[in-house]
Scaffold this motif. Structure first.
Motif, short mmCIF file in Angstrom:
data_model
loop_
_atom_site.label_atom_id
_atom_site.label_comp_id
_atom_site.label_asym_id
_atom_site.label_seq_id
_atom_site.Cartn_x
_atom_site.Cartn_y
_atom_site.Cartn_z
N LEU A 205 40.23 61.41 64.45
CA LEU A 205 39.13 61.74 63.56
C LEU A 205 39.58 61.72 62.09
CD1 LEU A 205 36.22 62.67 63.15
CD2 LEU A 205 37.00 65.04 63.49
N ALA A 206 40.77 62.23 61.81
CA ALA A 206 41.28 62.23 60.44
C ALA A 206 41.46 60.80 59.93
CB ALA A 206 42.60 62.99 60.39
N LEU A 207 42.01 59.91 60.75
CA LEU A 207 42.21 58.52 60.33
C LEU A 207 40.88 57.77 60.21
CD1 LEU A 207 45.40 57.55 62.38
CD2 LEU A 207 45.21 57.85 59.91
N MET A 208 39.91 58.13 61.07
CA MET A 208 38.59 57.50 60.98
C MET A 208 37.92 57.85 59.65
SD MET A 208 37.24 58.07 64.89
CE MET A 208 35.56 57.60 64.54
N VAL A 334 40.61 48.19 62.85
CA VAL A 334 41.27 49.47 63.11
C VAL A 334 40.26 50.54 63.47
CG1 VAL A 334 42.55 51.33 62.00
CG2 VAL A 334 43.29 48.98 61.68
N PHE A 335 39.12 50.55 62.77
CA PHE A 335 38.13 51.59 63.06
C PHE A 335 37.55 51.44 64.46
CE2 PHE A 335 34.31 54.06 63.03
CZ PHE A 335 34.60 55.13 62.19
N LEU A 336 37.30 50.20 64.87
CA LEU A 336 36.80 50.00 66.24
C LEU A 336 37.83 50.46 67.27
CD1 LEU A 336 35.08 46.49 65.92
CD2 LEU A 336 33.98 48.74 66.14
N SER A 337 39.10 50.23 66.95
CA SER A 337 40.17 50.72 67.83
C SER A 337 40.16 52.24 67.86
CB SER A 337 41.51 50.19 67.35
OG SER A 337 42.57 50.73 68.13
N PHE A 338 40.00 52.86 66.66
CA PHE A 338 39.94 54.31 66.61
C PHE A 338 38.72 54.85 67.33
CE2 PHE A 338 42.56 54.45 62.44
CZ PHE A 338 43.73 54.53 63.19
N SER A 339 37.61 54.12 67.22
CA SER A 339 36.38 54.56 67.88
C SER A 339 36.58 54.65 69.38
CB SER A 339 35.25 53.59 67.55
OG SER A 339 34.07 53.94 68.25
N ARG A 340 37.24 53.63 69.92
CA ARG A 340 37.52 53.66 71.36
C ARG A 340 38.58 54.71 71.67
NH1 ARG A 340 37.24 48.20 74.48
NH2 ARG A 340 35.08 48.85 74.24
N GLN A 341 39.57 54.83 70.78
CA GLN A 341 40.60 55.84 70.99
C GLN A 341 40.01 57.25 70.92
OE1 GLN A 341 44.10 53.96 68.69
NE2 GLN A 341 44.83 55.98 69.27
N PHE A 342 39.02 57.41 70.06
CA PHE A 342 38.39 58.72 69.91
C PHE A 342 37.64 59.11 71.18
CE2 PHE A 342 34.99 61.53 68.19
CZ PHE A 342 35.82 62.51 67.67
N SER A 343 37.03 58.13 71.83
CA SER A 343 36.28 58.41 73.07
C SER A 343 37.21 58.58 74.26
CB SER A 343 35.29 57.27 73.35
OG SER A 343 34.38 57.12 72.29
N ARG A 344 38.35 57.84 74.23
CA ARG A 344 39.25 57.88 75.39
C ARG A 344 39.76 59.28 75.71
NH1 ARG A 344 44.50 57.74 75.59
NH2 ARG A 344 44.69 57.06 73.42
N PRO A 345 40.31 60.04 74.73
CA PRO A 345 40.78 61.38 75.09
C PRO A 345 39.64 62.31 75.53
CG PRO A 345 40.92 61.03 72.71
CD PRO A 345 40.65 59.71 73.33
N ILE A 346 38.44 62.09 74.95
CA ILE A 346 37.29 62.89 75.41
C ILE A 346 37.01 62.58 76.88
CG2 ILE A 346 34.82 63.30 75.11
CD1 ILE A 346 35.17 62.78 72.16
N ASN A 347 37.05 61.27 77.23
CA ASN A 347 36.85 60.88 78.62
C ASN A 347 37.93 61.47 79.53
OD1 ASN A 347 34.71 59.40 77.70
ND2 ASN A 347 35.75 57.42 77.81
#
Length: 631
Positions: A205-208, A334-347
């Motif tokens: 979230l900070a990097l996003m 990078v943001f699209l990668s972060f977007s998926r990374q952001f959802s992955r730990p939630i999942n």
């Protein structure tokens, strides 16, 4: 009995026994009017955990001893997470400088190679940190489970006999195996994944926000929807995981009872009924597992679908920003990668909910045993009774397993040192109950029991039971040699004393015929011995104890008449100079007793020696002459 009736019966036997120990036993006490029996069970039942926060704190307390290792493991998690986030962000400068420069100049192959090498080094550090934390957490989790099992086993050694009388062995075994295993899975992997996921969410979230605030807002708008959907699924799945663990305990209990009672099953041609009952319990477990696993597994697809929607919306808006606002391609990538990374730990966190609920359900069942009231502590002024002679006096003893239902009524008797006191009477008359009270397996409600003039409630329990040897109708031999099984009666006994005790019990001759004599290993409760031989070893175990008080509870009921005659002299030697209480249905075994107590409905209706009771021509006379049969 049709299937519907059998289901009701199984539900009554394995489902309605919920929390009876927590209430102090079911109606009628352990075993009802006749004595102890398995008519209750520990809390198995469905429903939500009583207090998840307390359960979690208790589980985490088993990790305190390895706080340093835990700290090192979590540091490795931080390194792995930082490496993952840094590696993802490094794509932005690599793309913008070496692949698609903003000024339109050609990319640099050498710069790209250097960037890739640096990226690989960052990811390699993350992999090494992840491997190290996995090894550390595995050791930490196993250490915690070792302490948990030790605490559980230690607590079970301190629980009163009432606890074992009211709980199925299979269900207790399930807590040691299935429930503890689910806890181990959570401690070894789930705990770290939850921490790693939370750290990833914060870092991502900070990097996003740093990369693009507008796209971050779009992503955050969809997050509450994802969390709400996950919470709804989690709320429904929790009760099913609790029910799954309960059904598993019930099935294990039935399997244990059926296997140990297999001879009875076959004798009464109960195989088809046993299969049908097992099918019902197995089907019940299957249905609860399906619901628990379905709802637990539903979490992943739901969260992934919502994450894909989030990814698609972010990509569309990001593309417009690149065209209209000059947002760099590397930043969008990078943001699209972060977007998926952001959802992955939630999942991942949401998918770990099933493990957490399963572990909490198992932990509650384990802690339910640990929270049981142990056997009452000895009085502060309790004595050790060194040199006990064995004078036993019961005076106006009244007792009931359930305080509201009296079993023994105003029982008074005395036994002088070296005397043999026999109890006869119908099943359920209270014979075994008297011996349970002498051992203080249960405490009386009224009256007193004294040994050598001292109330047994003022004698240390370990000293009291050390001075009482028991030979029960149901034999039990441990895995080990014959020598070790006999020595169980007194661990300090020498080999010579063990052999002398075996001779006293008339067991020496058959032991010497075994393949390795006293070194023959007995397994499966002595399955390679006859019932009579197993009982002889139990009698030898009592002989080696040198206890001044001896209790024989139908000790020869499983021995044939010929064997009984063979050991009669040995039994006399065993009882010499000991105060002996004998419970017997074979009245021929109590003829030489100093006093015979005839019990009916918890009262002594006749007392005297064999000849006196025959002269009275009462209940004992009718039993002895066969005019009346014991129930």
């Amino acid at each position: 009995m049709n299937r519907s009736e059998r289901e009701k019966s199984l539900k009554r036997r394995y489902g309605s026994r919920v929390a009876q120990v927590r209430r102090g036993g079911g109606p009628g006490g352990p075993g009802g009017p006749g004595g102890p029996g398995r008519h209750g069970a520990m809390a198995r039942g469905g429903g939500l955990p009583k207090n998840s926060a307390v359960t979690i704190r208790r589980l985490l307390s088993y990790l305190e001893q390895d706080r340093f290792k835990m700290g090192l493991a979590f540091f490795c998690v931080i390194v792995n997470t930082v490496a993952s986030l840094a590696g993802s962000y490094m794509l932005r400068p690599i793309i913008n400088q070496f692949i698609a420069p903003a000024d339109g100049s050609p990319g640099s192959v050498s710069g790209l190679a250097g960037g890739i090498v640096l990226l690989a080094a960052v990811y390699l550090a993350g992999v090494a940190a992840n491997y190290l934390q996995s090894v550390i957490m595995l050791k930490v989790a196993q250490g915690a489970l070792l302490r948990l099992r030790m605490d559980l086993f230690t607590k079970m050694q301190k629980l009163p006999v009432r606890f074992y009388d009211t709980n199925a062995n299979g269900d207790l075994m399930s807590r040691f195996t299935n429930d503890v295993d689910t806890i181990g899975n959570m401690l070894s992997s789930t705990l770290v994944q939850l921490f790693s996921g939370a750290l990833s969410i914060v870092g991502t979230l900070a990097l996003m926000i740093y990369t693009n605030l507008y796209l971050t807002v779009i992503t955050l708008v969809l997050i509450p929807l994802i969390l709400k959907a996950g919470g709804a699924v989690a709320g429904r799945s929790q009760k099913y995981f609790q029910a799954q663990q309960s059904a598993l305990g019930a099935l294990n209990g039935y399997i244990e009872e059926t296997i140990t009672g297999q001879k009875v099953v076959k004798v009464f041609c109960h195989e088809d009924v046993a299969e049908e009952e097992f099918e019902i319990l197995n089907d019940d477990l299957k249905k609860k597992q399906i619901m628990a696993q379905f709802l637990g597994g539903l979490m992943g697809p739901v969260m992934n679908s919502l994450s894909q929607i989030n990814y698609a919306v972010t990509a569309c808006v990001g593309g417009l920003l690149c065209v209209l606002k000059g947002f760099d391609v590397g930043g969008l990538t990078v943001f699209l990668s972060f977007s998926r990374q952001f959802s992955r730990p939630i999942n991942e966190i949401s998918m770990q909910v099933s493990n957490v609920f399963s572990a909490l359900a198992g932990a509650e069942r384990v802690f339910a045993i640990m929270d049981e009231e142990p056997e009452a502590s000895d009085d502060a002024d309790a004595v050790s009774m060194e040199g006990m002679r064995g004078e036993v006096v019961l005076e106006n003893v009244t007792f009931g397993y359930d305080p509201g239902k009296v079993i023994l009524k105003n029982i008074s008797l005395y036994a002088k040192p070296g005397q043999k006191i026999a109890f006869v009477g119908s099943t359920g008359a209270g014979k075994t109950t008297i011996t349970n009270l002498i051992n203080r397996f249960y405490d009386i409600q009224e009256g007193s029991i004294t040994i050598d003039g001292v109330d047994i409630r003022h004698i240390r329990r370990d000293e009291l039971r050390k001075n009482i040897a028991m030979v029960l109708q149901d034999t039990h031999l441990f895995t080990g040699t014959v020598m070790e099984n006999i020595r169980y009666g007194r661990l300090s006994a020498t080999d010579e004393e063990v052999i002398r005790a075996a001779k006293t019990a008339s067991a020496h001759s058959f032991i010497m015929r075994l393949p390795k004599g006293y070194d023959t290993v007995l397994e499966s409760d002595g399955a390679n011995l006859s019932q009579g031989q197993r009982q002889l070893i139990n009698i030898a175990r009592a002989a080696v104890s040198k206890a001044p008080i001896l209790i024989l509870d139908e000790a020869t009921s499983s021995v044939d008449t010929r064997t009984e005659k063979h050991i009669e002299h040995g039994m006399d030697r065993l009882m010499a100079d000991r105060t002996t209480f004998v419970i017997a249905h074979r009245l021929s075994t109590v003829r030489n007793a100093n006093a015979i107590m005839v019990l009916e409905n918890g009262e002594i209706i006749e007392r005297g020696d064999h000849d006196d009771l025959l002269e009275k021509k009462g209940r004992y006379y009718n039993l002895y002459t066969g005019l009346t049969e014991l129930d």
